[in-house]
Scaffold this motif. Structure first.
Motif, PDB file in Angstrom:
ATOM      1  N   VAL A   1       0.861  -1.170   0.000  1.00 28.79           N
ATOM      2  CA  VAL A   1       0.000   0.000   0.000  1.00 28.79           C
ATOM      3  C   VAL A   1       0.904   1.228   0.000  1.00 28.79           C
ATOM      4  O   VAL A   1       1.867   1.295   0.760  1.00 28.79           O
ATOM      5  N   SER A   2       0.620   2.184  -0.879  1.00 31.10           N
ATOM      6  CA  SER A   2       1.426   3.402  -0.910  1.00 31.10           C
ATOM      7  C   SER A   2       0.874   4.390   0.103  1.00 31.10           C
ATOM      8  O   SER A   2      -0.269   4.289   0.541  1.00 31.10           O
ATOM      9  N   GLY A   3       1.705   5.347   0.494  1.00 30.88           N
ATOM     10  CA  GLY A   3       1.247   6.327   1.472  1.00 30.88           C
ATOM     11  C   GLY A   3       2.365   7.254   1.873  1.00 30.88           C
ATOM     12  O   GLY A   3       3.385   7.367   1.186  1.00 30.88           O
ATOM     13  N   ASP A   4       2.189   7.902   3.001  1.00 32.24           N
ATOM     14  CA  ASP A   4       3.185   8.850   3.493  1.00 32.24           C
ATOM     15  C   ASP A   4       4.061   8.201   4.560  1.00 32.24           C
ATOM     16  O   ASP A   4       3.830   7.079   4.982  1.00 32.24           O
ATOM     17  N   GLY A   5       5.054   8.952   5.010  1.00 29.27           N
ATOM     18  CA  GLY A   5       5.897   8.481   6.101  1.00 29.27           C
ATOM     19  C   GLY A   5       6.677   7.240   5.724  1.00 29.27           C
ATOM     20  O   GLY A   5       7.306   7.160   4.674  1.00 29.27           O
ATOM     21  N   MET A   6       6.616   6.212   6.576  1.00 35.68           N
ATOM     22  CA  MET A   6       7.383   4.987   6.346  1.00 35.68           C
ATOM     23  C   MET A   6       6.939   4.267   5.090  1.00 35.68           C
ATOM     24  O   MET A   6       7.696   3.524   4.484  1.00 35.68           O
ATOM     25  N   ASN A   7       5.688   4.449   4.680  1.00 34.24           N
ATOM     26  CA  ASN A   7       5.202   3.763   3.481  1.00 34.24           C
ATOM     27  C   ASN A   7       5.709   4.411   2.192  1.00 34.24           C
ATOM     28  O   ASN A   7       5.521   3.861   1.114  1.00 34.24           O
ATOM     29  N   SER A   8       6.298   5.582   2.283  1.00 37.30           N
ATOM     30  CA  SER A   8       6.750   6.271   1.077  1.00 37.30           C
ATOM     31  C   SER A   8       8.136   5.779   0.655  1.00 37.30           C
ATOM     32  O   SER A   8       8.933   5.325   1.467  1.00 37.30           O
ATOM     33  N   ASP A   9       8.420   5.880  -0.633  1.00 38.40           N
ATOM     34  CA  ASP A   9       9.700   5.411  -1.157  1.00 38.40           C
ATOM     35  C   ASP A   9      10.868   6.271  -0.706  1.00 38.40           C
ATOM     36  O   ASP A   9      12.009   5.876  -0.836  1.00 38.40           O
ATOM     37  N   THR A  10      10.608   7.485  -0.209  1.00 41.84           N
ATOM     38  CA  THR A  10      11.691   8.389   0.167  1.00 41.84           C
ATOM     39  C   THR A  10      12.202   8.125   1.577  1.00 41.84           C
ATOM     40  O   THR A  10      13.182   8.726   1.988  1.00 41.84           O
TER      41      THR A  10
ATOM     42  N   LEU B   1      13.985   4.250   6.417  1.00 37.84           N
ATOM     43  CA  LEU B   1      13.454   3.270   7.357  1.00 37.84           C
ATOM     44  C   LEU B   1      12.312   2.496   6.719  1.00 37.84           C
ATOM     45  O   LEU B   1      12.181   1.288   6.906  1.00 37.84           O
ATOM     46  N   GLY B   2      11.475   3.197   5.956  1.00 39.36           N
ATOM     47  CA  GLY B   2      10.391   2.522   5.257  1.00 39.36           C
ATOM     48  C   GLY B   2      10.914   1.508   4.256  1.00 39.36           C
ATOM     49  O   GLY B   2      10.375   0.404   4.130  1.00 39.36           O
ATOM     50  N   GLU B   3      11.973   1.858   3.541  1.00 42.73           N
ATOM     51  CA  GLU B   3      12.547   0.935   2.563  1.00 42.73           C
ATOM     52  C   GLU B   3      13.165  -0.275   3.262  1.00 42.73           C
ATOM     53  O   GLU B   3      13.113  -1.393   2.734  1.00 42.73           O
ATOM     54  N   ALA B   4      13.739  -0.063   4.457  1.00 38.80           N
ATOM     55  CA  ALA B   4      14.295  -1.191   5.213  1.00 38.80           C
ATOM     56  C   ALA B   4      13.194  -2.173   5.588  1.00 38.80           C
ATOM     57  O   ALA B   4      13.368  -3.393   5.483  1.00 38.80           O
ATOM     58  N   VAL B   5      12.046  -1.647   6.017  1.00 39.30           N
ATOM     59  CA  VAL B   5      10.918  -2.520   6.360  1.00 39.30           C
ATOM     60  C   VAL B   5      10.399  -3.229   5.118  1.00 39.30           C
ATOM     61  O   VAL B   5      10.166  -4.442   5.112  1.00 39.30           O
ATOM     62  N   ARG B   6      10.219  -2.471   4.042  1.00 41.10           N
ATOM     63  CA  ARG B   6       9.706  -3.039   2.800  1.00 41.10           C
ATOM     64  C   ARG B   6      10.624  -4.150   2.284  1.00 41.10           C
ATOM     65  O   ARG B   6      10.150  -5.211   1.855  1.00 41.10           O
TER      66      ARG B   6
ATOM     67  N   LEU C   1      -2.595  -6.965  -0.141  1.00 39.70           N
ATOM     68  CA  LEU C   1      -2.000  -5.649  -0.007  1.00 39.70           C
ATOM     69  C   LEU C   1      -1.299  -5.612   1.343  1.00 39.70           C
ATOM     70  O   LEU C   1      -1.864  -6.045   2.356  1.00 39.70           O
ATOM     71  N   VAL C   2      -0.063  -5.122   1.356  1.00 34.74           N
ATOM     72  CA  VAL C   2       0.727  -5.087   2.579  1.00 34.74           C
ATOM     73  C   VAL C   2       0.843  -3.652   3.071  1.00 34.74           C
ATOM     74  O   VAL C   2       1.254  -2.766   2.324  1.00 34.74           O
ATOM     75  N   ASN C   3       0.469  -3.443   4.313  1.00 39.16           N
ATOM     76  CA  ASN C   3       0.567  -2.125   4.916  1.00 39.16           C
ATOM     77  C   ASN C   3       1.375  -2.239   6.207  1.00 39.16           C
ATOM     78  O   ASN C   3       1.322  -3.278   6.887  1.00 39.16           O
ATOM     79  N   PHE C   4       2.128  -1.220   6.546  1.00 38.18           N
ATOM     80  CA  PHE C   4       2.861  -1.238   7.806  1.00 38.18           C
ATOM     81  C   PHE C   4       2.948   0.173   8.366  1.00 38.18           C
ATOM     82  O   PHE C   4       2.861   1.158   7.638  1.00 38.18           O
ATOM     83  N   ARG C   5       3.119   0.234   9.674  1.00 35.88           N
ATOM     84  CA  ARG C   5       3.185   1.532  10.340  1.00 35.88           C
ATOM     85  C   ARG C   5       3.961   1.400  11.634  1.00 35.88           C
ATOM     86  O   ARG C   5       3.859   0.382  12.323  1.00 35.88           O
TER      87      ARG C   5
ATOM     88  N   PRO D   1      16.866   3.876  16.901  1.00 36.52           N
ATOM     89  CA  PRO D   1      17.883   4.924  16.947  1.00 36.52           C
ATOM     90  C   PRO D   1      18.170   5.461  15.553  1.00 36.52           C
ATOM     91  O   PRO D   1      17.799   4.837  14.551  1.00 36.52           O
ATOM     92  N   ALA D   2      18.819   6.591  15.485  1.00 39.37           N
ATOM     93  CA  ALA D   2      19.151   7.167  14.187  1.00 39.37           C
ATOM     94  C   ALA D   2      20.251   6.347  13.521  1.00 39.37           C
ATOM     95  O   ALA D   2      21.036   5.676  14.177  1.00 39.37           O
ATOM     96  N   GLY D   3      20.276   6.414  12.182  1.00 38.74           N
ATOM     97  CA  GLY D   3      21.344   5.772  11.429  1.00 38.74           C
ATOM     98  C   GLY D   3      21.079   4.328  11.089  1.00 38.74           C
ATOM     99  O   GLY D   3      19.976   3.802  11.292  1.00 38.74           O
ATOM    100  N   PRO D   4      22.104   3.631  10.592  1.00 37.83           N
ATOM    101  CA  PRO D   4      21.964   2.253  10.115  1.00 37.83           C
ATOM    102  C   PRO D   4      21.471   1.278  11.181  1.00 37.83           C
ATOM    103  O   PRO D   4      20.812   0.293  10.862  1.00 37.83           O
ATOM    104  N   ARG D   5      21.781   1.528  12.450  1.00 40.03           N
ATOM    105  CA  ARG D   5      21.350   0.606  13.507  1.00 40.03           C
ATOM    106  C   ARG D   5      19.827   0.542  13.587  1.00 40.03           C
ATOM    107  O   ARG D   5      19.250  -0.504  13.880  1.00 40.03           O
ATOM    108  N   GLY D   6      19.167   1.672  13.306  1.00 36.76           N
ATOM    109  CA  GLY D   6      17.711   1.672  13.296  1.00 36.76           C
ATOM    110  C   GLY D   6      17.158   0.758  12.215  1.00 36.76           C
ATOM    111  O   GLY D   6      16.167   0.055  12.423  1.00 36.76           O
ATOM    112  N   GLU D   7      17.819   0.757  11.051  1.00 34.46           N
ATOM    113  CA  GLU D   7      17.383  -0.118   9.968  1.00 34.46           C
ATOM    114  C   GLU D   7      17.571  -1.584  10.337  1.00 34.46           C
ATOM    115  O   GLU D   7      16.730  -2.428  10.011  1.00 34.46           O
ATOM    116  N   VAL D   8      18.671  -1.898  11.031  1.00 34.04           N
ATOM    117  CA  VAL D   8      18.922  -3.277  11.463  1.00 34.04           C
ATOM    118  C   VAL D   8      17.825  -3.740  12.414  1.00 34.04           C
ATOM    119  O   VAL D   8      17.291  -4.846  12.299  1.00 34.04           O
ATOM    120  N   ILE D   9      17.458  -2.885  13.358  1.00 31.77           N
ATOM    121  CA  ILE D   9      16.422  -3.245  14.334  1.00 31.77           C
ATOM    122  C   ILE D   9      15.084  -3.453  13.644  1.00 31.77           C
ATOM    123  O   ILE D   9      14.334  -4.375  13.968  1.00 31.77           O
TER     124      ILE D   9
END
Length: 201
Positions: free
Chosen positions: A45-54, A57-62, A84-88, A162-170
């Motif tokens: 599902v497209s949207g704002d925030g984490m669901n957006s391609d920009t 963190l959203g791309e890490a989840v996707r 349809l996959v949605n996350f928040r 946390p900020a940075g790559p560690r947040g993406e790992v988590i």
């Protein structure tokens, strides 16, 4: 899967895993009307925030969701996907309503599905359970594209980013923990069948 990590990298991953799992609570609930054996394809599902391609963190989840669904036989499909996959990501504490249900894996394995023809006295019924999810919650929802109804929710609380790559790992680890609750392989996947309508990679 290769387990050839250096000792230092392994120690770092174990430490971050311990920090995440110290307060983490991973749960899921599902719809009795879900056609889980029928689903083979998905789209986000497209949207704002984490669901957006920009959002990094959203791309890490996707990306983590793509990897996990692929391992279970699902394929991305832009046209008429089954799911349809949605996350928040919710910050801070959150009151959440889940449901006391039979084990999801057993439900799917036995092929149970409730529909309009299911007698009223044979329906399971939903028993709400109110929960307090603490310190950040990642929620993943799978929606039946045909009925436009949510059929599965998976959520992990205690997810501090946390900020940075560690947040993406988590976040990636959280996604894996969430999908450990979704033990569904697509029909025919283990026999090498490819879903009709799946996008070519």
């Amino acid at each position: 899967m290769k387990w050839t990590l250096t000792l230092l990298a392994s120690g770092s991953l174990l430490l971050s895993g311990c920090l995440m799992s110290r307060e983490a609570r991973v749960e899921s609930d599902y719809s009795y009307a879900g056609q889980f054996r029928r689903y083979r394809t998905y789209e986000f599902v497209s949207g704002d925030g984490m669901n957006s391609d920009t959002s990094k963190l959203g791309e890490a989840v996707r990306d983590a969701i793509r990897v996990r669904l692929k391992l279970q036989g699902y394929h991305a499909a832009r046209r008429r996907p089954d799911l349809l996959v949605n996350f928040r990501l919710f910050e801070g504490d959150m009151r959440f309503r889940g449901y006391a249900q039979d084990d999801f894996t057993r439900w799917v394995k036995n092929g149970y599905v409730e529909d309009e023809e299911t007698p009223q006295d044979s329906r399971k019924g939903y028993q709400p359970v109110r929960m307090l999810l603490a310190e950040g919650t990642l929620l993943v929802t799978l929606i039946d594209n045909r009925t436009n109804r949510a059929v599965w929710n998976g959520y992990a609380s205690g997810v501090n980013i946390p900020a940075g790559p560690r947040g993406e790992v988590i976040l990636r680890r959280s996604v894996r923990s969430i999908f450990d609750q979704y033990h569904v392989f697509t029909a025919g996947y283990l026999n090498g069948q490819t879903p009709a309508g799946a996008d070519e990679e």
